[in-house]
Design a protein around this motif. Sequence first.
Motif, short mmCIF file in Angstrom:
data_model
loop_
_atom_site.label_atom_id
_atom_site.label_comp_id
_atom_site.label_asym_id
_atom_site.label_seq_id
_atom_site.Cartn_x
_atom_site.Cartn_y
_atom_site.Cartn_z
N GLY A 116 46.40 18.74 30.82
CA GLY A 116 45.07 18.48 30.46
C GLY A 116 44.81 20.23 29.92
O GLY A 116 45.58 20.84 30.04
N HIS A 117 43.74 20.25 29.46
CA HIS A 117 43.14 21.45 29.17
C HIS A 117 41.79 21.87 29.46
O HIS A 117 40.98 20.91 29.27
N SER A 118 41.23 23.02 29.85
CA SER A 118 39.87 23.34 30.05
C SER A 118 39.62 24.53 29.34
O SER A 118 40.21 25.64 29.44
N GLY A 119 38.88 24.48 28.59
CA GLY A 119 38.15 25.65 27.71
C GLY A 119 37.41 26.61 28.47
O GLY A 119 37.48 27.90 28.44
N LYS A 120 36.87 26.14 29.57
CA LYS A 120 36.10 27.15 30.34
C LYS A 120 36.96 27.90 31.37
O LYS A 120 36.78 28.91 31.55
N VAL A 121 37.94 27.42 31.78
CA VAL A 121 38.87 28.09 32.62
C VAL A 121 39.83 28.93 31.54
O VAL A 121 39.96 30.19 32.01
N ALA A 122 40.01 28.54 30.54
CA ALA A 122 40.71 29.52 29.40
C ALA A 122 39.69 30.82 29.10
O ALA A 122 40.16 31.85 29.06
N GLU A 123 38.42 30.44 29.07
CA GLU A 123 37.32 31.49 28.75
C GLU A 123 37.23 32.55 29.82
O GLU A 123 37.03 33.70 29.61
N TYR A 124 37.15 31.95 31.24
CA TYR A 124 37.07 32.98 32.33
C TYR A 124 38.07 33.60 32.68
O TYR A 124 38.15 34.71 33.53
N GLY A 125 39.26 32.97 32.51
CA GLY A 125 40.70 33.33 33.01
C GLY A 125 40.84 33.75 34.63
O GLY A 125 40.32 32.94 35.36
N PRO A 126 41.14 34.58 34.84
CA PRO A 126 41.41 35.13 36.28
C PRO A 126 40.29 35.07 37.36
O PRO A 126 40.46 35.24 38.64
N THR A 127 38.90 35.32 36.80
CA THR A 127 37.80 35.18 37.67
C THR A 127 37.72 33.99 38.38
O THR A 127 36.87 33.94 39.24
N ILE A 128 38.33 32.92 37.96
CA ILE A 128 38.19 31.68 38.63
C ILE A 128 39.50 31.26 39.62
O ILE A 128 40.58 31.52 39.40
N LYS A 129 39.11 30.79 40.82
CA LYS A 129 40.02 30.89 41.80
C LYS A 129 39.97 29.19 42.27
O LYS A 129 39.01 28.66 42.38
N ASP A 130 41.00 28.69 42.72
CA ASP A 130 41.18 27.57 43.23
C ASP A 130 40.54 26.48 42.31
O ASP A 130 40.10 25.40 42.93
N TYR A 131 40.77 26.53 40.95
CA TYR A 131 40.15 25.33 40.28
C TYR A 131 41.52 24.65 39.77
O TYR A 131 42.32 25.07 39.15
N GLY A 132 41.35 23.51 40.13
CA GLY A 132 42.54 22.50 39.62
C GLY A 132 42.29 21.07 39.91
O GLY A 132 41.08 20.75 40.22
N ILE A 133 43.15 20.28 39.94
CA ILE A 133 43.08 18.88 40.21
C ILE A 133 43.72 18.59 41.60
O ILE A 133 44.91 18.85 41.78
N ASN A 134 43.13 17.95 42.28
CA ASN A 134 43.43 17.36 43.57
C ASN A 134 44.14 16.08 43.40
O ASN A 134 43.55 14.99 42.95
N ILE A 135 45.41 15.98 44.01
CA ILE A 135 46.15 14.62 44.50
C ILE A 135 46.52 14.26 45.71
O ILE A 135 47.20 15.16 46.20
N GLY A 136 45.66 13.58 46.24
CA GLY A 136 45.89 13.60 47.73
C GLY A 136 45.58 15.05 48.36
O GLY A 136 44.38 15.42 48.21
#
Length: 185
Positions: A63-83
């Motif tokens: 997948g791809h997130s434009g917002k995560v690419a825009e804000y880069g390293p300022t975003i922490k713990d952003y991801g997809i949870n599997i279990g």
Amino acid sequence: MEYVGETPLAGEQTIEDEVRLDAKFGRTYADLKFDVYPFGNRGNFFVTAGLSFGGSDLLSIKGHSGKVAEYGPTIKDYGINIGDYNIPFDENGDIKGGVKVKKVRPYLGLGFGRLIPKRRIGFRFELGAQFQGKPKVYAGDIDNVLENKQVTDAVDEETKDDIAKVMDWLKVYPVMKFSIRGRIL
């Protein structure tokens, strides 16, 4: 598959993002099995044992997130949870990961029918199981196996989510086969 999440930035700011995930289930395999007929030619009951060979990817996601690419390293713990696992986005806003199992899996089964029928046409039915071990969640490269966010044994069964329950159950992959067989001569 879509994921909508809010991610805290510095202070009280949050962003909302909608991410399209492409998920693929892979279950291609080949078998090397040996059948034993305990009653010889008098019966059609058999026990089978062997190995199943195949790819280790049970599930892969991208997948791809434009917002995560825009804000880069300022975003922490952003991801997809599997279990109980979190697959994080990389600095470019891409996410890649999945669930893998062993490439070689032992197989046991019971069945009824003959590989080569005694008459012109016959049938064969088999119930068995592949023992694939506990599925492992990985991020990015398939060798990057993630550690559990919390110890699964310490989690109360009522609070455990459905995905974690399915992953615990997937240690054994059930197999049911039915085939119609023919003989040329």
